[in-house]
Design a protein around this motif. Structure first.
Motif, PDB file in Angstrom:
ATOM      1  N   ASP A 291      31.930 -59.475  70.542  1.00 24.56           N
ATOM      2  CA  ASP A 291      29.987 -59.787  70.110  1.00 24.56           C
ATOM      3  C   ASP A 291      29.537 -60.569  68.795  1.00 24.56           C
ATOM      4  OD1 ASP A 291      29.666 -57.128  70.800  1.00 24.56           O
ATOM      5  OD2 ASP A 291      31.271 -56.756  69.283  1.00 24.56           O
ATOM      6  N   LEU A 292      30.809 -61.329  67.857  1.00 26.73           N
ATOM      7  CA  LEU A 292      29.830 -62.385  66.836  1.00 26.73           C
ATOM      8  C   LEU A 292      29.438 -63.905  67.545  1.00 26.73           C
ATOM      9  CD1 LEU A 292      30.189 -63.687  64.504  1.00 26.73           C
ATOM     10  CD2 LEU A 292      32.285 -63.269  63.996  1.00 26.73           C
ATOM     11  N   TRP A 293      30.801 -64.333  68.935  1.00 24.25           N
ATOM     12  CA  TRP A 293      30.265 -64.551  70.039  1.00 24.25           C
ATOM     13  C   TRP A 293      28.819 -64.570  70.559  1.00 24.25           C
ATOM     14  CZ3 TRP A 293      31.260 -69.704  70.846  1.00 24.25           C
ATOM     15  CH2 TRP A 293      31.361 -70.023  71.874  1.00 24.25           C
ATOM     16  N   HIS A 294      28.306 -63.895  70.590  1.00 26.24           N
ATOM     17  CA  HIS A 294      27.821 -63.622  71.092  1.00 26.24           C
ATOM     18  C   HIS A 294      25.706 -63.790  70.140  1.00 26.24           C
ATOM     19  CE1 HIS A 294      27.732 -61.824  75.458  1.00 26.24           C
ATOM     20  NE2 HIS A 294      28.874 -60.446  75.099  1.00 26.24           N
ATOM     21  N   VAL A 295      26.603 -63.545  69.176  1.00 27.30           N
ATOM     22  CA  VAL A 295      24.837 -64.083  67.965  1.00 27.30           C
ATOM     23  C   VAL A 295      25.230 -65.811  67.895  1.00 27.30           C
ATOM     24  CG1 VAL A 295      24.354 -63.719  66.095  1.00 27.30           C
ATOM     25  CG2 VAL A 295      25.341 -61.601  67.150  1.00 27.30           C
ATOM     26  N   LEU A 296      26.821 -66.207  68.450  1.00 26.31           N
ATOM     27  CA  LEU A 296      26.967 -67.273  67.785  1.00 26.31           C
ATOM     28  C   LEU A 296      26.011 -67.911  68.805  1.00 26.31           C
ATOM     29  CD1 LEU A 296      30.313 -67.572  66.537  1.00 26.31           C
ATOM     30  CD2 LEU A 296      27.390 -67.674  64.965  1.00 26.31           C
ATOM     31  N   ILE A 297      26.301 -68.063  69.878  1.00 24.62           N
ATOM     32  CA  ILE A 297      25.063 -68.727  71.407  1.00 24.62           C
ATOM     33  C   ILE A 297      24.099 -67.997  71.853  1.00 24.62           C
ATOM     34  CG2 ILE A 297      27.604 -69.171  72.441  1.00 24.62           C
ATOM     35  CD1 ILE A 297      26.927 -67.296  74.272  1.00 24.62           C
ATOM     36  N   ASP A 298      23.581 -67.162  70.847  1.00 24.11           N
ATOM     37  CA  ASP A 298      22.236 -66.441  71.521  1.00 24.11           C
ATOM     38  C   ASP A 298      21.503 -67.747  70.426  1.00 24.11           C
ATOM     39  OD1 ASP A 298      19.524 -65.699  71.024  1.00 24.11           O
ATOM     40  OD2 ASP A 298      20.189 -64.175  70.991  1.00 24.11           O
ATOM     41  N   TRP A 299      19.936 -68.567  71.622  1.00 18.59           N
ATOM     42  CA  TRP A 299      19.226 -70.064  71.364  1.00 18.59           C
ATOM     43  C   TRP A 299      18.983 -69.275  69.880  1.00 18.59           C
ATOM     44  CZ3 TRP A 299      14.101 -69.036  71.382  1.00 18.59           C
ATOM     45  CH2 TRP A 299      14.221 -68.506  72.143  1.00 18.59           C
ATOM     46  N   ARG A 300      18.094 -67.463  69.550  1.00 18.10           N
ATOM     47  CA  ARG A 300      17.007 -67.705  68.721  1.00 18.10           C
ATOM     48  C   ARG A 300      17.317 -68.282  67.404  1.00 18.10           C
ATOM     49  NH1 ARG A 300      17.734 -64.755  72.818  1.00 18.10           N
ATOM     50  NH2 ARG A 300      16.113 -64.067  74.581  1.00 18.10           N
ATOM     51  N   VAL A 301      18.766 -68.622  67.336  1.00 21.67           N
ATOM     52  CA  VAL A 301      19.254 -68.693  65.459  1.00 21.67           C
ATOM     53  C   VAL A 301      18.651 -70.300  65.106  1.00 21.67           C
ATOM     54  CG1 VAL A 301      21.164 -69.193  64.143  1.00 21.67           C
ATOM     55  CG2 VAL A 301      21.480 -67.478  65.847  1.00 21.67           C
TER      56      VAL A 301
END
Length: 540
Positions: A291-301
């Motif tokens: 789950d954390l990885w999906h956040v880290l690779i989300d371009w929206r960050v």
């Protein structure tokens, strides 16, 4: 740690509520306001405001004062030979290094701290942060040399890491994301009031110079630190823990049973109304590294991070070097006069927050516009501070600082709110915690830039004269332009790509299994529409 157990009788009632929500075909219409008493929902959120916002305001006021008072110490009691550099025998570069080390630690530990908060009791973690900040702040009164400044500023960055994104995450446990902008703005005013009050009160600390063998800034460090410790301990009772669904009770285990238990944020019918309106926060799953990885690779960050990089860099630059910039405008000003002139910058900041953030929540589909216009005001202020006035009348440059203060106000709260709005629907609780920490943490690289590389950290730009700090101001204009560009890019990409949830949406009455599914509750359905200007301040 604590376990959550269903309470017999009420748990059955909750299950019936869930089944009713599943089977009622008219649920969406009711949530949009046709069948639900919106006024009652508003009253519930106002009750939460009275419980949470004052506590957040006080803790942020104290921590902001402790974090930033080192900037004022550079010009306190200079005539007596008792400012920070004179007492600790520091060069301007050493001061810049000490200021920057705080942000190096903050950037490094912001994300881990916020992730720990999601696994533990959030109000206990916030209390821990404030107590530790108070302890380190008091210890700064004992600094004797450059190494002690470096060490304590770095440790201060470690212990305060996670506070700002943690507060944004904490709000999403009680409010829909579209309602958090105004609330973030409300407690963010504590930083502005803190900057103004600390500037004014420092004049009093300068009068205490020599009392008890301590110089003025040492009294300031010591007393603010002691206040921080007291506030941190009080938060154990003051702040509520994460909300529980009606019919659930917490069982205190391990170290948790030795800590004070705070009152629930809501009880009775209010708790039920909140559960139905914000069901998503009650059905959380234990996040995984995937789950954390999906956040880290989300371009929206990344656009959000660049937006934050620019505005927080300018904000911290003005906070740490505001008195130094004013002194560059008129070198003949005394330390007390500098402190008094520093305060109005943050009064302007406060006014902008109170004006803009409530409207930005009402028109939450246009966050980029409410971000970009204040940034343009900051750019205008920096240009005025750089080029206005003359050798005989330099005071128009001070007007530029007031413009910068006004423009700074709403930008940080809007950036954090936009982060909540984008990442909660897509990634849930871990999305808010991780994304807000990444934006706040890595975005503070802008603070490292302005504290280490600009102003007194740029010797060639610190030469006395009309052009003093000109290049530093121009660099800050450049990073603000980058922030505006990022906001525009984010808006365009969200229009093209969208911001749908990663998982399939399920009804507000359903529970999730293993983290699959995103709950579409009453608040989420209402967030599709903007509320406009109706009932803006007086009936919310």
């Amino acid at each position: 740690m604590r376990r959550i157990l269903p309470h017999e009788g009420i748990a059955t009632q909750v299950m019936e509520m869930e089944n009713e929500a599943k089977g009622n075909a008219a649920s969406e219409d009711r949530e949009m306001g046709n069948g639900v008493d919106i006024a009652r929902i508003e009253r519930v959120y106002r009750k939460l405001d009275l419980r949470i916002i004052p506590a957040f305001w006080v803790l942020y006021f104290v921590c902001s004062a402790i974090r930033s008072n080192v900037g004022l110490s550079q010009t306190m009691n200079t005539a007596q030979g008792h400012d920070l550099a004179q007492v600790l025998h520091l060069t301007p570069k050493q001061i810049s290094t000490g200021l920057a080390l705080f942000y190096v630690a903050y950037v490094t530990f912001d994300l881990p701290s916020n992730l720990v908060m999601t696994r533990l009791s959030p109000h206990v973690w916030m209390s821990r942060i404030v107590i530790c900040v108070g302890i380190i702040g008091s210890c700064m009164a004992a600094m004797k040399a450059a190494w002690s400044l470096y060490l304590l500023r770095f440790i201060l960055g470690v212990v305060i890491a996670g506070m700002w994104p943690g507060m944004a995450y904490y709000l999403t446990l009680f409010y829909p994301p579209s309602r958090t902008g105004k609330r973030i703005g409300y407690y963010f005013t504590a930083a502005q009031v803190s900057a103004a009050v600390v500037g004014l009160v420092s004049a009093g600390f300068q009068k205490m110079d020599g009392l008890g063998g301590l110089v003025g800034f040492q009294w300031m460090f010591l007393l603010y630190g002691l206040v921080g410790i007291i506030v941190g301990i009080s938060l154990l009772w003051w702040l509520p823990d994460r909300p529980l669904a009606p019919g659930e009770i917490s069982v205190r285990e391990g170290w948790d049973k030795w800590l004070p238990q705070s009152r629930p944020a809501l009880t009775g019918e209010d708790a039920k109304i909140h559960y139905e309106d914000l069901t998503r926060v009650y059905h959380r799953h234990r996040w995984t590294l995937k789950d954390l990885w999906h956040v880290l690779i989300d371009w929206r960050v990344w656009p959000l991070l660049i937006m934050y990089f620019g505005v927080v860099g300018v904000g911290i630059g003005v906070q740490n070097y505001g008195t130094v910039i004013i002194q560059g405008i008129n070198p003949n000003l005394t330390g007390v006069q500098l402190s008094l002139l520093f305060a109005p910058i943050w009064v302007m900041d406060l006014i902008a927050i109170l004006l803009v953030t409530p409207i930005s929540d009402r028109f939450h589909h246009h966050r980029a516009l409410f971000f970009s216009v204040p940034v343009l005001i900051q750019i205008t202020g920096l240009l005025v501070t750089t080029y206005a006035g003359s050798l005989t009348n330099p005071w128009p440059r001070y007007g530029g600082l007031l413009l910068i203060g006004f423009g700074l106000g709403p930008t940080v709260p809007i950036t954090m709110t936009w982060t909540n709005e984008i990442f909660q629907p897509r990634h849930g609780e871990v999305g808010v915690a991780a994304a807000s920490a990444l934006v706040s943490g890595l975005g503070n690289l802008g603070s490292i830039l302005t504290t280490y590389a600009l102003y007194t950290g740029w010797p060639a730009d610190s030469v006395p004269g009309r052009n003093k700090y000109r290049n530093s101001n121009l660099v800050m204009i450049g990073i603000l332009c980058l922030s505006i560009l990022s906001a525009v890019v984010m808006t365009v990409l969200l229009k093209v790509v969208g911001n749908g949830p990663r998982a399939k949406q399920i009804s507000s009455g359903s529970s999730t299994s293993g983290g699959e599914g995103v709950i579409l509750d009453g608040a989420a359905r209402r967030e599709v529409q903007e509320r406009g200007l109706g009932r803006l301040w007086f009936r919310r």
